[in-house]
Design an enzyme around this catalytic site. Structure first.
Site, PDB file in Angstrom:
ATOM      1  N   LYS A 228      68.235  50.488  42.427  1.00 44.50           N
ATOM      2  CA  LYS A 228      67.566  51.770  42.139  1.00 44.50           C
ATOM      3  C   LYS A 228      68.494  52.945  42.407  1.00 44.50           C
ATOM      4  O   LYS A 228      68.419  53.956  41.718  1.00 44.50           O
ATOM      5  CB  LYS A 228      66.270  51.900  42.946  1.00 44.50           C
ATOM      6  CG  LYS A 228      65.173  51.011  42.410  1.00 44.50           C
ATOM      7  CD  LYS A 228      63.804  51.481  42.802  1.00 44.50           C
ATOM      8  CE  LYS A 228      62.747  50.594  42.160  1.00 44.50           C
ATOM      9  NZ  LYS A 228      61.426  50.790  42.703  1.00 44.50           N
TER      10      LYS A 228
ATOM     11  N   LYS B 140      65.326  41.014  34.436  1.00 45.38           N
ATOM     12  CA  LYS B 140      63.871  40.823  34.557  1.00 45.38           C
ATOM     13  C   LYS B 140      63.110  41.812  33.673  1.00 45.38           C
ATOM     14  O   LYS B 140      63.598  42.915  33.418  1.00 45.38           O
ATOM     15  CB  LYS B 140      63.432  40.904  36.028  1.00 45.38           C
ATOM     16  CG  LYS B 140      63.231  42.279  36.547  1.00 45.38           C
ATOM     17  CD  LYS B 140      62.473  42.324  37.859  1.00 45.38           C
ATOM     18  CE  LYS B 140      62.294  43.794  38.214  1.00 45.38           C
ATOM     19  NZ  LYS B 140      61.638  44.127  39.397  1.00 45.38           N
TER      20      LYS B 140
ATOM     21  N   LYS C 222      59.026  47.572  34.014  1.00 42.06           N
ATOM     22  CA  LYS C 222      58.292  48.747  33.532  1.00 42.06           C
ATOM     23  C   LYS C 222      59.258  49.831  33.072  1.00 42.06           C
ATOM     24  O   LYS C 222      58.938  50.634  32.228  1.00 42.06           O
ATOM     25  CB  LYS C 222      57.494  49.355  34.695  1.00 42.06           C
ATOM     26  CG  LYS C 222      56.346  48.542  35.183  1.00 42.06           C
ATOM     27  CD  LYS C 222      55.694  49.248  36.376  1.00 42.06           C
ATOM     28  CE  LYS C 222      55.563  48.307  37.537  1.00 42.06           C
ATOM     29  NZ  LYS C 222      55.072  48.846  38.762  1.00 42.06           N
TER      30      LYS C 222
END
Ligand code: TYM
Length: 334
Positions: A115, A197, A200
């Site tokens: 992140k 993966k 969202k």
């Protein structure tokens, strides 16, 4: 353990549109386990602000997610479905646990590394201590089990380490939680890049199936899924795209990967992809219909929000008060 029943805790962030990965990796298992445990399912809106959010949008998404939990089949009379931000014990315990967590431990978290690479202009302290808030979520409810996808395992291990450290110092305060990761569906990959993966926040919308995608979109995305030139439907790491589709089909139909391989032996990728799409539609359609109905029922959702926040506060404050005593905060005089 609360009042003789084993406890389950889990949560999802109200950021972005939920994907099939969230459903198959987490929500689906929440439903299977709901009857066995005393359950707490949180909309973890406090975690969401570690990334900059539009306030009105965040509020809307949080409500949508809470509604979706119910639409998926969780019964808010039996399970506690609530907003994390409505229960200040989470923030209070997170502060205390911050003082029992080492920088080195947080530095190793792969989600933090990912992140902070993605949001290089906003590497805030909340992003760094994110796993501590997650530990607080879980430990406040003395959870025995935490159903999550494989990507949350590292956070779960840290939670266990923090709890054990605290218990070694102060006695048996926290239950040590066990992760629950399903056999298939624990890691659903992007349809466009099966090494990544399904997420969202993927910039390529064709990589993810969103829970609110209509039937045509689902079929189109499945048909376009990246596979390989082997031409055989086999469950092996060398064919990650096909393996991912087998996982999706198996998780949606309740079959094992081996049964799926057998079912499609000798068939082409085209037929298989269409069947995968249909299997996804068959689980998402009822969810979407129920969601549409529930989101119109404002009074009902408001009442769930009010009642369950009260329940969450009741349980979590018991643990918080105990922890505050243990670390030496003065008793509250009434
Ligand atoms: P979040 O919101 O990113 O994801 C919610 C759940 O979905 C799972 N998941 C997946 N499973 C399989 N395949 C995928 N592609 C996939 N993508 C996501 C996640 O593993 C998760 O179970 N930090 C957590 C939220 C959280 C939490 C908690 C979870 C906060 N406090 C306490 C459990 C207990 C998160 O960001 O999940």
């Amino acid at each position: 353990m609360i009042d003789g029943r084993k406890v389950l805790f889990s949560g999802m962030q109200s950021t972005g549109n939920l994907t099939l990965g969230n459903y198959l990796g987490a929500l689906k298992n929440w439903l299977t386990l709901a009857d066995e445990y005393e359950c707490y399912y949180s909309v973890v809106d406090m975690h969401s602000i570690t990334i900059r959010q539009d306030p009105a949008e965040l509020r809307k998404r949080a409500r949508n997610l809470l509604t979706l939990y119910i639409a998926a089949g969780l019964d808010p009379e039996k399970t506690c479905i609530y907003y994390q931000s409505h229960c200040s014990a989470h923030a209070e315990l997170a502060w205390i646990l911050n003082c029992f967590t080492y920088m080195g431990e947080l530095n190793r978290m792969t989600q933090f590394k990912d992140k902070s690479a993605k949001h290089a202009d906003n590497i805030n302290a909340g992003l760094f201590t994110y796993p501590v808030l997650m530990a607080a979520d879980i430990l406040l409810y003395q959870a025995d089990v935490v159903p999550v996808g494989a990507d949350q395992m590292q956070h779960l291990e840290l939670t266990r380490d923090i709890a054990e450290r605290f218990n070694n110092l102060y006695g048996d305060v926290f239950t040590i939680p066990e992760p629950y990761v399903g056999k298939v569906g624990a890691k659903i990959m992007s349809l466009q890049d099966p090494e990544k993966k399904m997420s969202k926040s993927d910039e390529n919308p064709n990589g993810s199936i969103y829970l609110m995608d209509d039937a045509d979109t689902i079929i189109r995305k499945c048909k376009r899924a990246v596979t390989d030139s082997v031409g055989e439907i086999a469950y092996r790491d060398e064919q990650p795209g096909v393996k991912n589709l087998i996982n999706i089909y198996s998780a949606c139909t309740g079959k094992t990967p081996e049964e799926t391989v057998e079912e499609f032996a000798g068939k082409g990728y085209g037929d298989f992809k269409a069947a995968v799409g249909e299997s996804v539609i068959s689980i998402l359609r009822p969810l979407q219909e129920e969601y549409g109905r529930l989101s119109k029922d404002k009074a009902y959702i408001d009442q769930v929000i009010r009642q369950n926040a009260e329940r969450a506060r009741h349980t979590s404050y018991r643990t918080l008060r105990k922890v505050q005593r243990k670390v030496g905060f003065p008793d509250r005089l009434s």
